[in-house]
Design a protein around this motif. Structure first.
Motif, short mmCIF file in Angstrom:
data_model
loop_
_atom_site.label_atom_id
_atom_site.label_comp_id
_atom_site.label_asym_id
_atom_site.label_seq_id
_atom_site.Cartn_x
_atom_site.Cartn_y
_atom_site.Cartn_z
N VAL A 1 0.87 -1.17 0.00
CA VAL A 1 0.00 0.00 0.00
C VAL A 1 0.91 1.23 0.00
O VAL A 1 1.47 1.58 1.03
CB VAL A 1 -0.94 0.01 1.24
CG1 VAL A 1 -1.78 1.26 1.26
CG2 VAL A 1 -1.82 -1.23 1.26
N TYR B 1 -6.51 7.12 -0.02
CA TYR B 1 -7.41 6.04 -0.42
C TYR B 1 -8.84 6.32 0.01
O TYR B 1 -9.08 6.94 1.04
CB TYR B 1 -6.94 4.73 0.23
CG TYR B 1 -5.53 4.39 -0.14
CD1 TYR B 1 -5.26 3.63 -1.27
CD2 TYR B 1 -4.45 4.86 0.59
CE1 TYR B 1 -3.96 3.34 -1.65
CE2 TYR B 1 -3.15 4.59 0.23
CZ TYR B 1 -2.91 3.82 -0.90
OH TYR B 1 -1.63 3.55 -1.27
N HIS C 1 -12.02 1.71 -2.23
CA HIS C 1 -10.81 1.11 -2.83
C HIS C 1 -10.31 1.81 -4.09
O HIS C 1 -9.76 1.17 -4.97
CB HIS C 1 -11.01 -0.40 -3.06
CG HIS C 1 -11.46 -1.12 -1.83
ND1 HIS C 1 -10.61 -1.36 -0.77
CD2 HIS C 1 -12.67 -1.60 -1.47
CE1 HIS C 1 -11.30 -1.98 0.18
NE2 HIS C 1 -12.54 -2.13 -0.22
N GLU C 2 -10.47 3.14 -4.14
CA GLU C 2 -9.81 3.93 -5.17
C GLU C 2 -8.64 4.65 -4.50
O GLU C 2 -8.67 4.91 -3.30
CB GLU C 2 -10.76 4.96 -5.80
CG GLU C 2 -11.78 4.35 -6.75
CD GLU C 2 -13.00 3.81 -6.05
OE1 GLU C 2 -13.68 2.93 -6.61
OE2 GLU C 2 -13.29 4.23 -4.92
N TRP C 3 -7.63 4.98 -5.28
CA TRP C 3 -6.50 5.74 -4.76
C TRP C 3 -6.40 7.10 -5.46
O TRP C 3 -6.90 7.27 -6.55
CB TRP C 3 -5.18 4.98 -4.88
CG TRP C 3 -4.79 4.52 -6.25
CD1 TRP C 3 -4.98 3.28 -6.78
CD2 TRP C 3 -4.12 5.29 -7.27
NE1 TRP C 3 -4.47 3.24 -8.06
CE2 TRP C 3 -3.94 4.44 -8.38
CE3 TRP C 3 -3.66 6.61 -7.34
CZ2 TRP C 3 -3.31 4.88 -9.56
CZ3 TRP C 3 -3.04 7.04 -8.52
CH2 TRP C 3 -2.88 6.17 -9.60
N THR D 1 -7.21 0.41 -6.33
CA THR D 1 -6.12 -0.16 -5.53
C THR D 1 -5.80 -1.59 -5.94
O THR D 1 -6.61 -2.30 -6.54
CB THR D 1 -6.47 -0.16 -4.03
OG1 THR D 1 -7.56 -1.06 -3.81
CG2 THR D 1 -6.82 1.23 -3.53
N HIS E 1 -5.53 -4.01 -3.93
CA HIS E 1 -6.45 -4.87 -3.18
C HIS E 1 -7.73 -5.11 -3.97
O HIS E 1 -8.20 -6.24 -4.10
CB HIS E 1 -6.76 -4.24 -1.82
CG HIS E 1 -7.81 -4.97 -1.05
ND1 HIS E 1 -7.54 -6.13 -0.36
CD2 HIS E 1 -9.12 -4.72 -0.88
CE1 HIS E 1 -8.66 -6.56 0.20
NE2 HIS E 1 -9.63 -5.72 -0.09
N TYR F 1 -0.93 0.89 -9.53
CA TYR F 1 -0.47 2.19 -9.05
C TYR F 1 0.41 2.93 -10.06
O TYR F 1 0.92 4.00 -9.78
CB TYR F 1 0.29 2.03 -7.73
CG TYR F 1 -0.56 1.42 -6.64
CD1 TYR F 1 -1.70 2.07 -6.19
CD2 TYR F 1 -0.23 0.19 -6.09
CE1 TYR F 1 -2.49 1.50 -5.20
CE2 TYR F 1 -1.00 -0.37 -5.10
CZ TYR F 1 -2.14 0.28 -4.65
OH TYR F 1 -2.91 -0.27 -3.67
N SER G 1 -2.18 5.63 4.15
CA SER G 1 -1.84 4.23 3.89
C SER G 1 -2.06 3.34 5.11
O SER G 1 -2.51 2.20 4.98
CB SER G 1 -0.40 4.11 3.40
OG SER G 1 0.51 4.61 4.36
N TYR H 1 -5.79 2.75 5.48
CA TYR H 1 -6.28 1.88 4.41
C TYR H 1 -5.86 0.43 4.64
O TYR H 1 -6.65 -0.49 4.46
CB TYR H 1 -5.81 2.37 3.04
CG TYR H 1 -6.39 1.54 1.92
CD1 TYR H 1 -7.76 1.60 1.63
CD2 TYR H 1 -5.61 0.65 1.20
CE1 TYR H 1 -8.31 0.80 0.64
CE2 TYR H 1 -6.16 -0.15 0.21
CZ TYR H 1 -7.51 -0.07 -0.08
OH TYR H 1 -8.06 -0.87 -1.04
N GLU H 2 -4.62 0.22 5.08
CA GLU H 2 -4.17 -1.14 5.42
C GLU H 2 -5.07 -1.75 6.49
O GLU H 2 -5.44 -2.92 6.39
CB GLU H 2 -2.71 -1.14 5.89
CG GLU H 2 -1.73 -1.05 4.74
CD GLU H 2 -0.28 -1.14 5.22
OE1 GLU H 2 -0.02 -1.59 6.35
OE2 GLU H 2 0.59 -0.76 4.43
#
Length: 129
Positions: free
Chosen positions: A3, A9, A13-15, A31, A33, A99, A119, A122-123
């Motif tokens: 990540v 994020y 689940h978009e970055w 992402t 994921h 990415y 990050s 998000y993790e």
């Protein structure tokens, strides 16, 4: 699964890359994921073209994989300045490099980004998910 720390994020689940840049243009993607959960991505449709507007939290496209179909939500509000035609033509690029070459679109921000996660947060989200 990696990540990247420099990105922000959404819970969908978009970055977002490039926040705080002087031109207010950010890059948006899906992402790793999400790409992994979807499986091999075979189709991508963005509902807004260059010059169109997106609103944070609103559906702006759809991604289809061998497993399922999922909506794409814009994590920011603003005007689309570029669409990555390479991922529209060959959506599997998202699986291969989510990415990097797998970015979806660029947006000139019209408002401050809302509740984007760093990050670490998000993790935690994907570990609990």
């Amino acid at each position: 699964m990696s990540v990247p720390e420099q990105l922000r994020y959404s819970e969908e689940h978009e970055w977002v890359a490039g926040l705080g840049g002087e031109d207010d243009i950010v890059t948006v993607g899906i992402t790793a994921h999400a790409a992994d959960a979807l499986g091999e991505i075979v189709y991508l449709e963005l509902q807004v073209g260059e010059g169109g507007a997106v609103e944070a939290g609103e559906v702006c496209g759809e991604v289809e994989s061998t497993k399922s179909v999922s909506d794409i939500y814009s994590p920011v509000s603003g005007e689309i300045t570029a669409i990555n035609s390479a991922v529209v033509d060959v959506p599997k690029v998202i699986n291969d490099d989510p990415y990097g070459e797998g970015w979806l679109f660029k947006v000139r921000l019209s408002a401050e980004p809302g509740d984007l996660l760093d990050s670490v947060a998000y993790e935690k989200l994907i570990e609990e998910g």
